[in-house]
Design a protein around this motif. Structure first.
Motif, short mmCIF file in Angstrom:
data_model
loop_
_atom_site.label_atom_id
_atom_site.label_comp_id
_atom_site.label_asym_id
_atom_site.label_seq_id
_atom_site.Cartn_x
_atom_site.Cartn_y
_atom_site.Cartn_z
N LEU A 47 0.87 16.00 -19.83
CA LEU A 47 0.12 15.40 -18.73
C LEU A 47 -0.32 16.45 -17.71
O LEU A 47 -1.40 16.34 -17.11
N MET A 48 0.53 17.46 -17.50
CA MET A 48 0.18 18.53 -16.56
C MET A 48 -1.08 19.27 -17.02
O MET A 48 -1.98 19.57 -16.22
N PHE A 49 -1.15 19.56 -18.31
CA PHE A 49 -2.31 20.28 -18.84
C PHE A 49 -3.56 19.40 -18.85
O PHE A 49 -4.68 19.89 -18.64
N VAL A 50 -3.39 18.10 -19.05
CA VAL A 50 -4.51 17.16 -18.95
C VAL A 50 -5.05 17.15 -17.53
O VAL A 50 -6.27 17.16 -17.30
N GLU A 51 -4.12 17.14 -16.56
CA GLU A 51 -4.53 17.17 -15.15
C GLU A 51 -5.30 18.44 -14.84
O GLU A 51 -6.33 18.41 -14.15
N LEU A 52 -4.81 19.58 -15.34
CA LEU A 52 -5.50 20.86 -15.11
C LEU A 52 -6.92 20.81 -15.67
O LEU A 52 -7.87 21.25 -15.01
N VAL A 100 -12.66 20.93 -2.78
CA VAL A 100 -11.34 20.92 -2.17
C VAL A 100 -10.40 19.99 -2.94
O VAL A 100 -9.25 20.35 -3.25
N GLY A 101 -10.88 18.79 -3.26
CA GLY A 101 -10.05 17.85 -3.99
C GLY A 101 -9.68 18.36 -5.38
O GLY A 101 -8.53 18.24 -5.81
N GLY A 102 -10.66 18.94 -6.08
CA GLY A 102 -10.40 19.49 -7.40
C GLY A 102 -9.43 20.65 -7.35
O GLY A 102 -8.52 20.76 -8.19
N ALA A 103 -9.60 21.52 -6.35
CA ALA A 103 -8.70 22.66 -6.22
C ALA A 103 -7.28 22.22 -5.89
O ALA A 103 -6.31 22.75 -6.42
N LYS A 104 -7.16 21.22 -5.00
CA LYS A 104 -5.82 20.72 -4.65
C LYS A 104 -5.14 20.09 -5.87
O LYS A 104 -3.94 20.29 -6.10
N GLY A 105 -5.91 19.34 -6.66
CA GLY A 105 -5.35 18.77 -7.88
C GLY A 105 -4.94 19.83 -8.88
O GLY A 105 -3.89 19.72 -9.53
N PHE A 106 -5.76 20.88 -8.96
CA PHE A 106 -5.45 21.98 -9.88
C PHE A 106 -4.19 22.70 -9.42
O PHE A 106 -3.33 23.07 -10.22
N ILE A 107 -4.07 22.90 -8.10
CA ILE A 107 -2.87 23.55 -7.54
C ILE A 107 -1.63 22.73 -7.88
O ILE A 107 -0.59 23.29 -8.27
N HIS A 108 -1.75 21.41 -7.73
CA HIS A 108 -0.61 20.55 -8.02
C HIS A 108 -0.17 20.71 -9.47
O HIS A 108 1.03 20.81 -9.78
N GLY A 109 -1.15 20.77 -10.38
CA GLY A 109 -0.82 20.96 -11.78
C GLY A 109 -0.20 22.31 -12.06
O GLY A 109 0.77 22.43 -12.83
N VAL A 110 -0.75 23.36 -11.43
CA VAL A 110 -0.22 24.71 -11.61
C VAL A 110 1.21 24.81 -11.09
O VAL A 110 2.08 25.43 -11.70
#
Length: 336
Positions: free
Chosen positions: A3-8, A207-217
């Protein structure tokens, strides 16, 4: 983990769409305001796309976790990791995007005066920020003066960039929009209001995409057992710098070298002045080995770019070496 990689992957798609909206609106804004590509890339694009990585240290220092030490480590790492990423890996990836078309012996040709100005201001500011690491905390007034000085450097930089704009536009370096604005294809007129609307949509998605990507990372890093400092120095900047990477790749592939490089070097100045000014006053700001190594690599990479700023352009083979600088940093840091 799956799921983490799907989110990324999903967040990366959001960032790519957002970058298209943002760069398209910026080109129309620059054309409408009759400003140079230097102002559009080094100020407007750089500040806008720097928001994700700017938010990380600010939120961390404001109490991102219950541990003050962890907050400070994330703050310092995110502040110093962003310029490192821009000067090395981001520059490398942008160059890689055109190496097939231009060849190893080809050049990238940003408008030279703006390119040199950006790098000169960054080198001066980042050298001051590095010097501040060696000032003892009990000499707080010297650290405060250095912090104020960094803010002053950025103010002067903004003034000088705008002053140069009119002459550059007259010399053929004005911002031009090669395609219609995306919102206009829905039937809306192309004016300052709709340009601002598309900019806002693109920026919000960035900003939203980057924050979501940060969360996944962050989730992946916790599974791998990476420390907070290494996370903020290495992993978080890879995510937060995605807007700059994508914007610069889009522009360089369209032959807009000044916008592509201005997005990178302008963000370097922004992140090499205002954020270190905060770090000097609100964090330990000390030359720990992994931190100082990153600072040295960043200064060397930026100095290398400045040396290569020739009249005919910057050689592609020389820019690829900046990627080697990031690899060297990883080896030196992770082997400790």
């Amino acid at each position: 983990m799956t799921l983490m990689f799907v989110e990324l992957a999903l967040m990366l798609v959001v960032i790519l769409i957002a970058a298209e909206l943002f760069t398209n609106a910026l080109e129309h804004l620059g054309e409408r305001l009759k400003i140079s590509e230097g102002v559009t890339g080094s100020l407007f694009a750089a500040i806008g796309t720097a928001l994700p990585e700017t938010m990380v240290p600010l939120l961390a220092l404001a109490g991102g976790t219950s541990s003050q030490t962890v907050n400070e480590e994330i703050g310092v790492g995110a502040i110093l990791g962003a310029p490192l990423m821009l000067a090395t890996l981001t520059t490398f990836l942008m160059t890689l995007a055109v190496i097939r078309a231009r060849g190893l012996n080809g050049v990238i040709t940003p408008e030279r005066s703006g390119f040199v100005r950006d790098l000169n201001y960054f080198l001066v500011a980042f050298a001051l920020a590095t010097f501040a690491m060696f000032v003892p905390h009990d000499i707080w007034y010297v650290r405060a003066l250095l912090s104020v000085g960094l803010v002053g450097v950025y103010v002067v930089y903004i003034v000088m960039t705008f002053r140069a704009s009119e002459k550059l536009v007259e010399g053929g370096h004005g911002t031009e929009a090669p395609v219609a604005m995306f919102l206009s294809r829905t039937g809306l007129p192309t004016n300052l209001a709709t340009i601002a609307l598309q900019l806002a949509i693109g920026l919000a998605l960035l900003v939203g995409g980057a924050k979501g990507f940060i969360h996944g990372v962050e989730g992946v890093s916790h599974v791998l057992g990476v420390s907070a400092l290494l996370l903020s120095l290495i992993i978080i900047p890879i995510a937060t710098e995605l807007p700059e990477k994508v914007n610069s790749v889009l522009w360089i592939r369209r032959g807009k070298d000044t916008l592509a490089f201005g997005n990178i070097t302008g963000a370097m100045v922004f992140q090499g002045t205002l954020l270190p000014a905060i770090g000097i006053m609100l964090t330990p700001w000390e030359p720990r080995p992994e931190v100082f190594t990153g600072v040295v690599v960043t200064l060397i990479a930026a100095a290398w770019l400045r040396i290569q700023a020739r009249t005919r352009g910057v050689a592609i083979w020389a820019l690829l070496l900046n990627g080697a600088g990031y690899l060297a940093y990883l080896v030196l840091t992770l082997s400790r």
